[in-house]
Write an enzyme that holds these catalytic residues in place. Structure first.
Site, PDB file in Angstrom:
ATOM      1  N   ARG A 237      -3.115   7.080  -2.130  1.00 35.09           N
ATOM      2  CA  ARG A 237      -2.917   5.724  -1.637  1.00 35.09           C
ATOM      3  C   ARG A 237      -2.725   5.792  -0.129  1.00 35.09           C
ATOM      4  O   ARG A 237      -2.070   6.711   0.377  1.00 35.09           O
ATOM      5  CB  ARG A 237      -1.675   5.088  -2.291  1.00 35.09           C
ATOM      6  CG  ARG A 237      -1.908   4.643  -3.748  1.00 35.09           C
ATOM      7  CD  ARG A 237      -2.810   3.430  -3.831  1.00 35.09           C
ATOM      8  NE  ARG A 237      -2.954   2.919  -5.187  1.00 35.09           N
ATOM      9  CZ  ARG A 237      -3.890   3.299  -6.042  1.00 35.09           C
ATOM     10  NH1 ARG A 237      -4.747   4.264  -5.690  1.00 35.09           N
ATOM     11  NH2 ARG A 237      -3.982   2.748  -7.248  1.00 35.09           N
ATOM     12  N   GLU A 266      -6.554  -2.405   2.890  1.00 31.96           N
ATOM     13  CA  GLU A 266      -7.925  -2.322   2.393  1.00 31.96           C
ATOM     14  C   GLU A 266      -8.474  -3.730   2.153  1.00 31.96           C
ATOM     15  O   GLU A 266      -7.733  -4.599   1.693  1.00 31.96           O
ATOM     16  CB  GLU A 266      -7.967  -1.499   1.096  1.00 31.96           C
ATOM     17  CG  GLU A 266      -7.538  -0.068   1.293  1.00 31.96           C
ATOM     18  CD  GLU A 266      -7.534   0.732  -0.014  1.00 31.96           C
ATOM     19  OE1 GLU A 266      -7.916   0.200  -1.068  1.00 31.96           O
ATOM     20  OE2 GLU A 266      -7.147   1.911   0.049  1.00 31.96           O
ATOM     21  N   HIS A 285     -12.502   3.298  -1.072  1.00 35.63           N
ATOM     22  CA  HIS A 285     -11.677   3.392  -2.277  1.00 35.63           C
ATOM     23  C   HIS A 285     -12.580   3.513  -3.501  1.00 35.63           C
ATOM     24  O   HIS A 285     -12.516   2.727  -4.446  1.00 35.63           O
ATOM     25  CB  HIS A 285     -10.740   2.185  -2.414  1.00 35.63           C
ATOM     26  CG  HIS A 285      -9.590   2.454  -3.317  1.00 35.63           C
ATOM     27  ND1 HIS A 285      -8.348   1.881  -3.158  1.00 35.63           N
ATOM     28  CD2 HIS A 285      -9.485   3.232  -4.408  1.00 35.63           C
ATOM     29  CE1 HIS A 285      -7.529   2.294  -4.123  1.00 35.63           C
ATOM     30  NE2 HIS A 285      -8.202   3.111  -4.903  1.00 35.63           N
TER      31      HIS A 285
HETATM   32  C1  8YV Z   1      -9.178   1.814  -8.304  1.00 32.00           C
HETATM   33  C2  8YV Z   1      -7.510   3.600  -8.372  1.00 32.00           C
HETATM   34  O1  8YV Z   1      -8.181   1.285  -7.530  1.00 32.00           O
HETATM   35  O2  8YV Z   1      -7.166   3.933 -10.652  1.00 32.00           O
HETATM   36  C3  8YV Z   1      -6.631   3.791  -9.545  1.00 32.00           C
HETATM   37  O3  8YV Z   1      -5.392   3.815  -9.329  1.00 32.00           O
HETATM   38  O4  8YV Z   1      -7.079   3.699  -7.272  1.00 32.00           O
HETATM   39  C4  8YV Z   1      -8.968   3.312  -8.518  1.00 32.00           C
HETATM   40  O5  8YV Z   1      -9.422   3.750  -9.715  1.00 32.00           O
HETATM   41  C5  8YV Z   1      -9.108   1.041  -9.523  1.00 32.00           C
HETATM   42  O6  8YV Z   1      -9.780   1.690 -10.500  1.00 32.00           O
HETATM   43  C6  8YV Z   1      -9.718  -0.352  -9.253  1.00 32.00           C
HETATM   44  O7  8YV Z   1     -10.294  -0.861 -10.411  1.00 32.00           O
END
Ligand code: 8YV
Length: 325
Positions: A237, A266, A285
């Site tokens: 993150r 973001e 991301h």
């Molecule tokens: C995406 C993620 O944010 O799974 C998570 O925690 O950071 C990523 O896979 C998420 O999948 C958005 O759909």
């Protein structure tokens, strides 16, 4: 009477059919101002929510007095106030495991792209800059045999260690809450304190969740520990890192480069200094963003949600304290 499910992430037709067979479904197509207004309108009658990438603050969820469950299409749960949800006995579920390998692949994509300058040199070719055999000013650095440092040894950290050890012959250092003997045996990994990892690793990779303890964990003091030829990778993150300190470290040559899939805010601001640096590879991301994995995550979220609405304990319950039985 069918329960009311509010989706703020589009599902495939197959999963939409499965959900609509069991529940009344409202889909919020976009999370723009209009979409958020639609969400606020739907919350008072909602029994469950399904989606991701939206911070669901208590002030918003206070509008949903009948809410029983939130099925997050993510493994990270930093968008939720878990204590608030548990207090209200609202079940929160996530989608671990199904995205582990894909996200670890993304981690290695960033390691290779950053170390070997893939994006920068591909752009050079595209711009017609490849006029002769490339020389030292375009050389990257090796990955095989270098020391891989992993901060956070959960599922994704382990998958990263597997790739480094078996795929690239990399010695593996790791730091986490506690030592993991099984990981040390499988990948010949060595547990160490964070500073030691920062000082010794050629690649420093963050794979830990964002919590009150990890926010800004990698700050100016941490970057000062890293070697000038080290490369920093973040697939966890953005807020685990003091982004201004990272920009300074890159500008001052404290680290060689960075491969970043997540950011403090973001989408990343197009005028971010990070996007002006050739030694930074920035991706949107995309950690789990493959057709196969996002469908598997959505399927997992739907299964979690239907179980919760049927009064069954969901497989991926984040807050067991909210479970009634
Ligand atoms: C995406 C993620 O944010 O799974 C998570 O925690 O950071 C990523 O896979 C998420 O999948 C958005 O759909």
């Amino acid at each position: 009477m069918k329960k009311h499910v509010v989706l703020y992430k589009k599902l495939s037709a197959q999963l939409m059919d499965r959900l609509q067979a069991q529940a009344k479904v409202t889909l919020i197509e976009n999370l723009d101002a209009q979409g958020l207004a639609q969400l606020r309108t739907a919350l008072p009658s909602a029994h469950a929510l399904l989606g991701a990438s939206l911070k669901l603050d208590p002030s918003l969820l206070d509008l949903a007095p009948h809410l029983e469950a939130i099925a997050s299409v993510s493994v990270g749960v930093d968008n939720y106030d878990i204590d608030y949800l548990t207090e209200r006995r609202i079940l929160l579920t996530n989608t671990p495991d199904v995205l582990t390998e894909t996200t670890a692949d993304t981690g290695f994509a960033l390691i290779l792209a950053t170390a070997r300058r893939v994006v920068e040199l591909a752009n050079l070719v595209r711009a017609g800059g490849w006029q002769q055999s490339i020389g030292p000013r375009h050389f990257g650095s090796d990955v095989h045999g270098k020391t891989l440092g992993i901060v956070g040894m959960g599922r994704i950290g382990e998958a990263l260690a597997q790739r480094g050890h078996f795929g690239f012959g990399m010695p593996v250092l790791y730091h986490s809450h506690s030592p993991k003997p099984a990981v040390e045996q499988r990948f010949n990994a060595r547990y160490c304190d964070l500073d030691t990892l920062l000082q010794q690793a050629d690649f420093i990779c963050l794979t830990l969740p964002l919590t009150a303890e990890t926010e800004d964990l990698i700050d100016a003091r941490a970057f000062a520990q890293m070697r000038p030829d080290s490369i920093f990778i973040n697939i966890s993150r953005g807020k685990v890192v003091d982004e201004a300190a990272m920009i300074d470290a890159l500008r001052n040559g404290q680290i060689r480069g960075a491969g970043l899939d997540v950011f403090e805010r973001e989408p990343l601001d197009p005028v971010s200094p990070l996007l002006q640096m050739d030694n930074v590879v920035a991706t949107p991301h995309m950690g789990s963003a493959t057709h196969e994995t996002r469908e598997a995550m959505a399927r997992c979220a739907v299964e979690n949600l239907l179980a919760a609405l049927a009064g069954e304990r969901p497989a991926n319950l984040v807050n067991p304290g909210a479970w009634k039985r």
